[in-house]
Scaffold this active site. Structure first.
Site, short mmCIF file in Angstrom:
data_model
loop_
_atom_site.label_atom_id
_atom_site.label_comp_id
_atom_site.label_asym_id
_atom_site.label_seq_id
_atom_site.Cartn_x
_atom_site.Cartn_y
_atom_site.Cartn_z
N ASP A 125 0.82 -1.22 0.00
CA ASP A 125 0.00 0.00 0.00
C ASP A 125 0.85 1.28 0.00
O ASP A 125 2.02 1.25 0.36
CB ASP A 125 -0.89 0.04 1.26
CG ASP A 125 -2.03 -0.96 1.20
OD1 ASP A 125 -1.97 -1.88 0.37
OD2 ASP A 125 -2.97 -0.83 2.01
N ASP A 126 0.19 2.37 -0.36
CA ASP A 126 0.68 3.75 -0.18
C ASP A 126 1.70 4.21 -1.21
O ASP A 126 2.21 5.32 -1.11
CB ASP A 126 1.26 3.98 1.23
CG ASP A 126 0.21 3.85 2.33
OD1 ASP A 126 -0.98 3.69 1.99
OD2 ASP A 126 0.59 3.92 3.51
N HIS A 175 -6.18 3.47 -3.78
CA HIS A 175 -6.09 3.63 -2.32
C HIS A 175 -6.37 5.10 -1.95
O HIS A 175 -5.80 5.62 -1.01
CB HIS A 175 -4.69 3.20 -1.88
CG HIS A 175 -4.49 3.00 -0.42
ND1 HIS A 175 -5.31 2.23 0.37
CD2 HIS A 175 -3.51 3.44 0.42
CE1 HIS A 175 -4.86 2.22 1.62
NE2 HIS A 175 -3.78 2.95 1.68
N HIS A 179 -5.45 9.79 1.10
CA HIS A 179 -5.25 8.91 2.25
C HIS A 179 -5.92 9.41 3.53
O HIS A 179 -5.33 9.41 4.60
CB HIS A 179 -3.75 8.67 2.49
CG HIS A 179 -3.48 7.33 3.13
ND1 HIS A 179 -3.47 7.16 4.50
CD2 HIS A 179 -3.23 6.11 2.61
CE1 HIS A 179 -3.20 5.88 4.78
NE2 HIS A 179 -3.05 5.22 3.64
N TYR A 216 -6.45 2.67 6.18
CA TYR A 216 -6.75 2.22 7.55
C TYR A 216 -7.84 1.13 7.58
O TYR A 216 -8.37 0.81 8.64
CB TYR A 216 -7.16 3.39 8.47
CG TYR A 216 -6.33 4.62 8.25
CD1 TYR A 216 -5.03 4.69 8.73
CD2 TYR A 216 -6.83 5.70 7.51
CE1 TYR A 216 -4.24 5.80 8.48
CE2 TYR A 216 -6.05 6.81 7.26
CZ TYR A 216 -4.75 6.86 7.75
OH TYR A 216 -3.98 7.96 7.50
N HIS A 280 3.46 -2.36 3.20
CA HIS A 280 3.55 -1.00 2.64
C HIS A 280 4.84 -0.80 1.85
O HIS A 280 5.89 -1.31 2.25
CB HIS A 280 3.48 0.04 3.76
CG HIS A 280 2.15 0.10 4.44
ND1 HIS A 280 1.81 -0.78 5.46
CD2 HIS A 280 1.06 0.87 4.23
CE1 HIS A 280 0.57 -0.52 5.84
NE2 HIS A 280 0.09 0.47 5.11
ZN LIG Z 1 -2.53 3.29 3.33
#
Ligand SMILES: [Zn+2]
Ligand SMILES: *[C@@H]1O[C@H](CO)[C@@H](O)[C@H](O)[C@H]1NC(C)=O
Ligand SMILES: *[C@@H]1O[C@H](CO)[C@@H](O)[C@H](O)[C@H]1NC(C)=O
Ligand SMILES: *[C@@H]1O[C@H](CO)[C@@H](O)[C@H](O)[C@H]1NC(C)=O
Ligand SMILES: *[C@@H]1O[C@H](CO)[C@@H](O)[C@H](O)[C@H]1NC(C)=O
Ligand SMILES: *[C@@H]1O[C@H](CO)[C@@H](O)[C@H](O)[C@H]1NC(C)=O
Length: 388
Positions: A125-126, A175, A179, A216, A280
């Site tokens: 992720d991210d 995503h 965020h 989250y 991540h």
């Molecule tokens: Zn995230």
């Protein structure tokens, strides 16, 4: 839950600094030729986008057009959740059970949370971040594909890495733009957060994602309803590395993250489901942890993107793009609009309906099928695209 809520502030700081970080160091190894053809891109986006890491503004005609394409009658009328700037949900007790809010009560409703027994859904992720090239180099080296849940703001900043990952045949997914907690956004804000991210990925990669992971894990039935209207499947996870807590100055050690993986591996023989694990590509040390632990995972499970494990060969709206799946679909492009070239190993009816597949995962006898699946895959997937 509390830890997850408190994470907002630290992650936001890290994301914001990543957005202003110096240009990434170029990849040290040659990047393989794309498996998925990429559209031309000269470094300047044609679309107009919200400022990075700000909640996407909703006043534009563009957002109005996106809203007009949705049937809002089909979206449950659940109040927007209040979240403090530090990431704490205000009055969680006032959220009705009918909201099926994952942050408050871990409620799942058609979200994908697992893979079939013996399969590990690999997700990062991210990204994309300045650290992504190291991860993508390693994935290329081990012929490994993953699901990458991208933040739209990072896609704009680190577009070279985004294009590389699309071309490599990773599953690119959404995503949000900035965020934030999804349930804290209005319908218009949430739609804008998804659609601007989608738009950036489409410009860079020529594909439109159909999978979404809420930051989250924050999701409820209103957000799910909006996602369904936009053609998205939501993905949570059943295993969490908490690797983001290794943030510079964070409280978690690399040893703890490695130990978490080792404990899951030790328990694998007793598994009654496969897994979808949260990792991540956010910091240098989360990428280090990913690289250190992936070989162990590859020895224990069949590791693959989430769409692959639910046998969805078309995780993009462009159905002429096929990504390899557990049951043998092969990554490739169908130039003819009505053929399924590259998908011949998928048995009739086997392609997954995007929603509702999570619950079937656990009962699939994937271990028994392993050798057959590998044989079929070996026959149809050339070495460079080997997924299983
Ligand atoms: Zn995230
Ligand atoms: C680059 O692409 C953008 C978007 O398509 C376009 O507006 C711009 O004119 C192009 N710039 C050059 C130098 O070709
Ligand atoms: C919109 O959704 C409602 C509720 O699900 C449904 O009854 C209605 O037929 C839908 N309208 C359209 C145009 O699809
Ligand atoms: C795939 O189909 C889309 C239309 O859905 C088209 O615009 C695109 O050019 C096609 N891509 C390839 C590689 O054929
Ligand atoms: C589809 O088109 C691409 C170029 O757009 C080409 O490289 C590829 O070989 C074609 N695939 C087939 C099956 O014709
Ligand atoms: C579409 O499918 C039909 C029947 O299989 C085939 O005859 C035709 O050539 C296909 N068209 C294209 C553009 O591939």
């Amino acid at each position: 839950m509390l830890a997850k809520q408190l994470s907002l502030a630290s992650i936001m700081v890290a994301l914001a600094s990543a957005a202003t970080a110096p240009a990434p160091t170029p990849s040290s190894t040659p990047i393989p030729a794309p498996l998925i053809p990429l559209p031309p891109f000269n470094g300047t986006f044609a679309g107009s986008y919200p400022p990075t890491f700000a909640i996407a503004a909703t006043s534009s005609p563009q957002v109005a057009k996106w809203m007009s394409e949705l049937n809002l009658t089909a979206v449950p009328d659940i109040p927007v959740v209040k979240v403090t700037s530090g990431g704490t949900i205000v009055s969680p007790n006032s959220i009705p059970a009918s909201a099926c809010d994952w942050s408050v009560d871990n409620c799942i409703n058609k979200d994908i949370t697992t893979c079939p027994v013996g399969v590990w859904g690999l997700s990062y992720d991210d990204g994309p971040t300045e650290f992504s090239p190291q991860l993508y180099d390693f994935l290329d080296k081990t012929n490994q594909k993953a699901t990458l849940f991208y933040i739209g703001s990072n896609v704009l900043t680190n577009w070279q890495s985004a294009r590389r990952a699309c071309g490599a045949g990773h599953q690119i997914a959404v995503h949000t733009w900035s965020h934030h907690y999804s349930t804290s956004l209005t319908n218009e804000q949430f739609v804008a957060e998804v659609k601007y991210t989608e738009m950036a990925i489409k410009e860079l990669c020529g594909v439109t994602p159909t999978y979404f992971r809420p930051p989250y894990g924050d999701i409820d039935n209103r957000i799910r309803g909006l996602l369904t209207q936009m053609g998205y499947t939501s993905v949570i996870w059943d295993l969490d590395t908490n690797d983001w807590e290794m943030a510079p100055g964070g409280k978690l050690s690399m040893q703890s993250v490695n130990s978490a993986f080792d404990a899951w591996i030790a328990k694998a023989p007793q598994d009654t489901t496969g897994h979808v694990c949260l990792e991540h590509e956010l910091y240098q040390n989360t990428v280090n942890a990913a690289i250190t632990n992936l070989p162990k995972l590859q020895k224990t499970w069949k590791t693959m993107p989430v769409a692959a494990c639910v046998n969805d060969p078309h995780p993009y709206r462009e159905k002429n793009i096929t990504l390899a799946t557990l049951n043998g679909a092969k990554t490739g492009v169908n130039n003819a609009s009505n053929t399924t070239v590259g998908n011949s190993a998928v048995s009739p009816g086997a392609s997954a309906t995007p929603t509702g597949t999570a619950k079937t995962g656990g009962s699939t006898p994937a271990r028994a099928l392993t050798s057959v699946t590998v044989a079929v895959a070996a026959a149809v997937i050339c070495a460079g695209q080997m997924l299983l």
